[in-house]
Design an enzyme around this catalytic site. Structure first.
Site, PDB file in Angstrom:
ATOM      1  N   ARG A  61     -18.159  10.071  -2.185  1.00  0.00           N
ATOM      2  CA  ARG A  61     -19.228   9.136  -2.557  1.00  0.00           C
ATOM      3  C   ARG A  61     -20.571   9.648  -2.050  1.00  0.00           C
ATOM      4  O   ARG A  61     -20.632  10.451  -1.137  1.00  0.00           O
ATOM      5  CB  ARG A  61     -18.942   7.760  -1.949  1.00  0.00           C
ATOM      6  CG  ARG A  61     -17.755   7.084  -2.603  1.00  0.00           C
ATOM      7  CD  ARG A  61     -17.463   5.751  -1.960  1.00  0.00           C
ATOM      8  NE  ARG A  61     -18.539   4.815  -2.253  1.00  0.00           N
ATOM      9  CZ  ARG A  61     -18.982   3.899  -1.380  1.00  0.00           C
ATOM     10  NH1 ARG A  61     -18.465   3.822  -0.188  1.00  0.00           N
ATOM     11  NH2 ARG A  61     -19.936   3.078  -1.728  1.00  0.00           N
ATOM     12  N   LYS A 125     -10.537   6.773   8.911  1.00  0.00           N
ATOM     13  CA  LYS A 125     -10.432   6.804   7.449  1.00  0.00           C
ATOM     14  C   LYS A 125      -9.130   7.476   6.999  1.00  0.00           C
ATOM     15  O   LYS A 125      -8.826   8.603   7.375  1.00  0.00           O
ATOM     16  CB  LYS A 125     -11.647   7.540   6.868  1.00  0.00           C
ATOM     17  CG  LYS A 125     -11.695   7.467   5.366  1.00  0.00           C
ATOM     18  CD  LYS A 125     -13.114   7.434   4.864  1.00  0.00           C
ATOM     19  CE  LYS A 125     -13.174   7.701   3.381  1.00  0.00           C
ATOM     20  NZ  LYS A 125     -14.505   7.456   2.828  1.00  0.00           N
ATOM     21  N   ARG A 257     -21.840  -1.103   8.451  1.00  0.00           N
ATOM     22  CA  ARG A 257     -21.140  -0.662   9.674  1.00  0.00           C
ATOM     23  C   ARG A 257     -20.771  -1.873  10.498  1.00  0.00           C
ATOM     24  O   ARG A 257     -21.525  -2.848  10.524  1.00  0.00           O
ATOM     25  CB  ARG A 257     -22.066   0.198  10.546  1.00  0.00           C
ATOM     26  CG  ARG A 257     -22.585   1.385   9.815  1.00  0.00           C
ATOM     27  CD  ARG A 257     -22.626   2.613  10.707  1.00  0.00           C
ATOM     28  NE  ARG A 257     -23.185   3.688   9.883  1.00  0.00           N
ATOM     29  CZ  ARG A 257     -24.354   4.249  10.098  1.00  0.00           C
ATOM     30  NH1 ARG A 257     -25.081   3.908  11.138  1.00  0.00           N
ATOM     31  NH2 ARG A 257     -24.799   5.194   9.300  1.00  0.00           N
TER      32      ARG A 257
HETATM   33  C1  BTN Z   1     -15.145   8.916  -0.527  1.00  0.00           C
HETATM   34  O1  BTN Z   1     -16.169   9.586  -0.335  1.00  0.00           O
HETATM   35  O2  BTN Z   1     -14.705   8.146   0.312  1.00  0.00           O
HETATM   36  C2  BTN Z   1     -14.409   9.037  -1.841  1.00  0.00           C
HETATM   37  C3  BTN Z   1     -13.537  10.236  -1.867  1.00  0.00           C
HETATM   38  C4  BTN Z   1     -12.746  10.399  -3.148  1.00  0.00           C
HETATM   39  C5  BTN Z   1     -11.947  11.670  -3.154  1.00  0.00           C
HETATM   40  C6  BTN Z   1     -11.047  11.785  -4.345  1.00  0.00           C
HETATM   41  S1  BTN Z   1      -9.837  13.070  -4.169  1.00  0.00           S
HETATM   42  C7  BTN Z   1      -9.393  12.915  -5.842  1.00  0.00           C
HETATM   43  C8  BTN Z   1     -10.668  12.661  -6.620  1.00  0.00           C
HETATM   44  N1  BTN Z   1     -11.283  13.908  -7.027  1.00  0.00           N
HETATM   45  C9  BTN Z   1     -12.464  14.099  -6.440  1.00  0.00           C
HETATM   46  O3  BTN Z   1     -13.194  15.100  -6.606  1.00  0.00           O
HETATM   47  N2  BTN Z   1     -12.734  13.073  -5.616  1.00  0.00           N
HETATM   48  C10 BTN Z   1     -11.711  12.054  -5.680  1.00  0.00           C
END
Ligand code: BTN
Length: 260
Positions: A61, A125, A257
């Protein structure tokens, strides 16, 4: 075949056991399962699932990278919604609740949801969700929901992280069976969300809501606000009591947070 190896046939048969029909691709290695499906979205409205055994340039994100351990579950779902993009604000909460529900049903303990879309275990996380809206029109749009879950180990990153092995305290469920169940639940939850909105998922969210009742700090642009989280609205907005008044915050506008 080792237990850690993902098996497409097991995932497919799990989906059909749940009565879910969906195209599924399992790739050995890809830069990003979200990016892979963005390309497919030119030819299909989905639903279409892309799973990767290895992801080399995962997207997170807010433009961040997403690092996964060598055994992480990394997958994305392409799905078209007959809904205006504005009505999708609860979608990431639906995905989070669905995942938390399946993990708990498989025996995981202590899984929590941090609004809008982080899964945590003891404040660390465990999984992330990235929803990308593509091809948005007035009353319909395509979405890609990308999910990364740390399985037996967590990657070394600059924040506290956990893996399912922590939450399962011992025996981890088979990866393919678990993934099949997660995908079936997500697809069924998305169908319901399209028909009924977020309200039917409020109780599921509340079961794992880590913020409810807690003092939090909210960042909106350059400003910080302090308040007490009191749950989420039936559209998926965060409800916060600030100076005795209730205020609603939408995901994408703010970051949150826990107060120290
Ligand atoms: C975050 O930042 O918390 C979200 C992360 C999401 C990661 C997943 S892994 C599968 C899918 N492909 C990606 O490139 N990102 C999501």
């Amino acid at each position: 075949m080792s237990q850690a190896e993902l098996q497409l046939e097991v995932i497919r048969s799990r989906l059909s056991l749940h009565g879910v029909a969906c195209e599924v691709d399992l790739l050995d290695s890809v830069d990003s399962t979200n990016r892979w499906l963005v390309k497919r979205a030119r030819e299909t409205r989905g639903p279409h699932i892309c799973i990767a055994r290895e992801q080399t340039a995962g997207r997170g994100r807010r433009g961040r990278d997403w690092q996964s351990g060598s055994d992480a579950l990394t997958f994305s779902l392409l799905r078209h919604f007959n809904l205006a993009p504005l009505r999708l604000s609860g979608l990431s909460l639906v995905a989070g609740s669905a995942i938390a529900g399946v993990l708990s049903a498989h025996g995981a303990r202590g899984i929590g949801l941090k609004w809008p879309n982080d899964l945590l275990w003891q404040g660390r996380k465990l999984a992330g969700i990235l929803i990308e809206i593509i091809g948005a029109r007035e009353s319909d749009c395509s979405t890609i929901t990308g999910i990364g879950i740390n399985y037996a180990s967590a990657p070394q990153v600059d924040q506290p992280v956990a893996a399912l092995s922590d939450a399962f305290a011992g025996t981890l469920p088979d990866r393919s069976l678990l993934l099949g169940d997660l995908l079936a639940e997500l697809l069924q939850a998305f169908d319901r969300f399209e028909r009924e909105g977020f309200a039917p998922f409020l109780a599921d969210w509340a079961q794992h809501d880590l913020l409810a009742g807690r003092e939090i700090n909210i960042q909106a642009g350059n400003e910080w606000l302090a308040g007490r989280a009191i749950g989420v609205s039936d559209e998926g907005a965060l409800r916060v009591e600030v100076d005795g008044r209730e205020e609603l915050f939408s995901s994408g506008e703010v970051s949150v947070r826990l107060a120290p």
